[in-house]
Design an enzyme around this catalytic site. Structure first.
Site, PDB file in Angstrom:
ATOM      1  N   GLY A 247      18.134 -73.378  49.409  1.00 30.41           N
ATOM      2  CA  GLY A 247      18.665 -73.174  48.059  1.00 30.41           C
ATOM      3  C   GLY A 247      18.217 -71.835  47.511  1.00 30.41           C
ATOM      4  O   GLY A 247      17.918 -70.901  48.267  1.00 30.41           O
ATOM      5  N   SER A 248      18.147 -71.758  46.187  1.00 29.93           N
ATOM      6  CA  SER A 248      17.829 -70.477  45.544  1.00 29.93           C
ATOM      7  C   SER A 248      16.339 -70.137  45.664  1.00 29.93           C
ATOM      8  O   SER A 248      15.502 -71.016  45.910  1.00 29.93           O
ATOM      9  CB  SER A 248      18.196 -70.556  44.063  1.00 29.93           C
ATOM     10  OG  SER A 248      17.338 -71.481  43.426  1.00 29.93           O
ATOM     11  N   GLY A 252      13.067 -72.513  45.511  1.00 30.85           N
ATOM     12  CA  GLY A 252      12.108 -72.454  46.618  1.00 30.85           C
ATOM     13  C   GLY A 252      10.688 -72.227  46.129  1.00 30.85           C
ATOM     14  O   GLY A 252       9.736 -72.802  46.667  1.00 30.85           O
ATOM     15  N   GLU A 269      14.480 -71.982  53.278  1.00 28.47           N
ATOM     16  CA  GLU A 269      15.616 -71.119  53.627  1.00 28.47           C
ATOM     17  C   GLU A 269      16.305 -70.805  52.311  1.00 28.47           C
ATOM     18  O   GLU A 269      17.084 -71.591  51.791  1.00 28.47           O
ATOM     19  CB  GLU A 269      16.517 -71.892  54.593  1.00 28.47           C
ATOM     20  CG  GLU A 269      17.326 -70.985  55.479  1.00 28.47           C
ATOM     21  CD  GLU A 269      18.713 -70.789  54.941  1.00 28.47           C
ATOM     22  OE1 GLU A 269      18.901 -69.778  54.220  1.00 28.47           O
ATOM     23  OE2 GLU A 269      19.578 -71.626  55.204  1.00 28.47           O
TER      24      GLU A 269
END
Ligand code: UN1
Length: 517
Positions: A247-248, A252, A269
């Protein structure tokens, strides 16, 4: 509107996937609970409500964790190649259901049907990869410094793996994690994006059938639903040794801190800000295909989407004209219609972010060279269709430094040698994917060298998106450092143990230490 849905066979796809639109929510396999608040799955294709899915309540979550922790005790003792056989069967089911699942991905998320099928193909490919891997989860043997001693390392399953995935690859990223985690002997609890809950339900049903057909217990594949509050139940939960989150960067950082606070492991990721460097020796035709697909494919909603084109000044006008000409050919519309290149953005918030980026880049001094805008009228009723746009901009602009999840491409010039282009390319906080278009071996090798690209993925004469599952996937810097999918990414799903065995009648100590009694 309903006609659009039926004419593209969505109802049939839902039927083939066994989704009857009731009792959708939390699941431990064949069992489903729906005690939480409801979230709606609305298609960005035509704005229609597809189904409602119940979010996971605290009680439901506890049931899931009880089921998963108990299943782990059985699953971990099954020999890895037998776990591989289950994953093989899961891959077979995906082959059988590729079309309806690909269609649902396309309809719920908005990517083209072809890309929806491609996503399911990635799932099938990672299953095949994982089956082979199930016979290769090996560690090293080392020579002991002590006589009559043997030393080696082995990998054991970790436990419950928590997977938090994003809307843009609603099924493939789960499969990258889960296929590996399963052969490694772990059980999985998955929270798909609250924007694409139905594809999550579909995958859970496919997996559950395979586990049930093999008389395996509930809990090996679990599904939870909801927003960050549900995600937090997992990130704060000591029973979940690994959290894999996509995600963003903002998300994260929150996940990483929560998991680190309990000394858990995380695989992150996160965002990318991917550039293609176009050198004087580039093949222009290849550059245009790579850049345009990279920037507008999936409506610019891949973490690997091309955001920046860094073009040598000597060929700048030529490349610019060719890319702009290609943008003029793009057809925007229903992604289930194969004549269209670009589908909708996921929702109206995404449209706002896209509009904001175009306003910001102009405010900061950029120049729009392909106009954007939100499309209206027949076929565009969902309000999520936008025109792919291009702006000439400086790398230092705040908006260029930021990942906008939409079809906005920034073009910039470099002069002199490839080092100048690399400085721009690496001059962002993200480090996921990168590419160079060149027929010059020296430039290509400089791009790949230690002083070259600082990204997790660095391609030559290929765009930034569309990575194969066989390589480790992920990036550096604020992209989070995690690696998923191929190569030796499986190691994060296991715990490593170093074993030293003494087969003598003496007890010599390492480092030559004497301890006589
Ligand atoms: C993502 O956008 O999170 O390399 C994953 C690609 C795809 C995966 C993207 N195979 O573009």
């Amino acid at each position: 509107m309903q006609a659009t849905t039926t004419s593209f066979g969505i109802e049939e796809a839902l039927e083939q996937l066994g989704i009857n639109k009731t009792n959708l929510g939390t699941s431990t396999g064949s069992e489903w609970f729906s005690n939480g608040e409801e979230i709606s799955s609305v298609s960005p294709v035509d704005g229609q409500l597809i189904a409602k899915v119940s979010t996971t309540s605290k009680e439901d979550y506890e049931k899931v964790m009880a089921s998963a922790t108990s299943a782990f005790k059985d699953w971990r003792v099954k020999p890895a190649p037998q776990r591989g056989e289950i994953v093989r069967q899961f891959g077979e089911e995906l082959r059988r259901l590729k079309e309806p699942l690909g269609k649902l991905v396309s309809y719920e998320m908005g990517k083209s049907y072809q890309e929806g099928l491609g996503e399911v193909q990635e799932m099938i490919d990672i299953c095949d990869f994982a089956v082979g891997l199930s016979r290769q989860l090996h560690g090293l043997t080392m020579h002991s410094e002590r006589p009559g001693h043997r030393m080696y390392e082995q990998y054991h399953p970790l436990g419950v793996v928590g997977i938090i995935s994003a809307f843009n690859f609603p099924v493939a990223v789960w499969a990258w994690n889960t296929a590996l985690a399963w052969v490694c002997g772990d059980v999985c609890v998955w929270k798909p994006s609250e924007k694409t809950p139905l594809t999550g339900v579909a995958c859970q049903k496919i997996a559950a059938k395979v586990f049930a057909d093999n008389d395996l217990p509930e809990g090996i594949s679990c599904l939870i639903n909801g927003d960050y509050k549900v995600g937090e139940m997992m990130t704060n939960d000591k029973r979940v040794p690994l959290i894999s989150a996509t995600g963003s960067i903002r998300m994260g950082k929150i996940v990483a801190q929560a998991v680190a606070a309990r000394l858990g492991k995380s695989l992150l990721e996160l965002g990318g800000n991917n550039a293609i460097i176009v050198t004087p020796d580039a093949d222009i035709k290849m550059t245009v295909i790579g850049a345009v697909f990279g920037a507008v494919g999936t409506a610019g909603q891949r973490c690997t989407s091309t955001r920046r084109l860094i073009i040598h000044e000597s060929i700048y006008d030529k490349v610019k004209d060719a890319v702009v000409a290609a943008y003029n050919q793009l057809r925007i519309g229903n992604p289930l219609d194969e004549n269209n290149h670009v589908g909708p953005l996921i929702d109206k918030d995404a449209v706002k972010n896209y509009q904001n980026a175009l306003e910001k880049v102009v405010e900061e001094g950029g120049k729009i060279i392909v106009e954007g805008g939100v499309l209206e009228g027949e076929g565009y009723e969902s309000g999520c269709y936008v025109k792919p746009a291009i702006a000439e901009a400086e790398n230092s602009y705040e908006i260029v430094q930021h990942e906008t999840f939409g079809p906005v491409l920034y073009m910039m010039k470099y002069s002199g040698n490839v080092e100048n282009a690399l400085e721009l390319q690496n001059g962002v906080v993200q480090g996921l994917s990168s590419a160079i278009m060149t027929n010059n071996l020296r430039e290509a090798e400089r791009f790949l060298s230690v002083q070259g690209s600082d990204c997790g993925i660095a391609n030559v004469n290929i765009g930034t998106s569309g990575a194969e599952i066989g390589g480790a996937f992920g990036g550096e810097k604020e992209t989070g450092g995690g690696r998923e999918s191929g190569s030796d990414a499986w190691k994060i799903y296991m715990r490593r143990q170093t074993n030293t065995i003494n087969y003598t009648t003496e007890l010599p100590l390492a480092q030559g230490i004497k301890f006589d009694l």
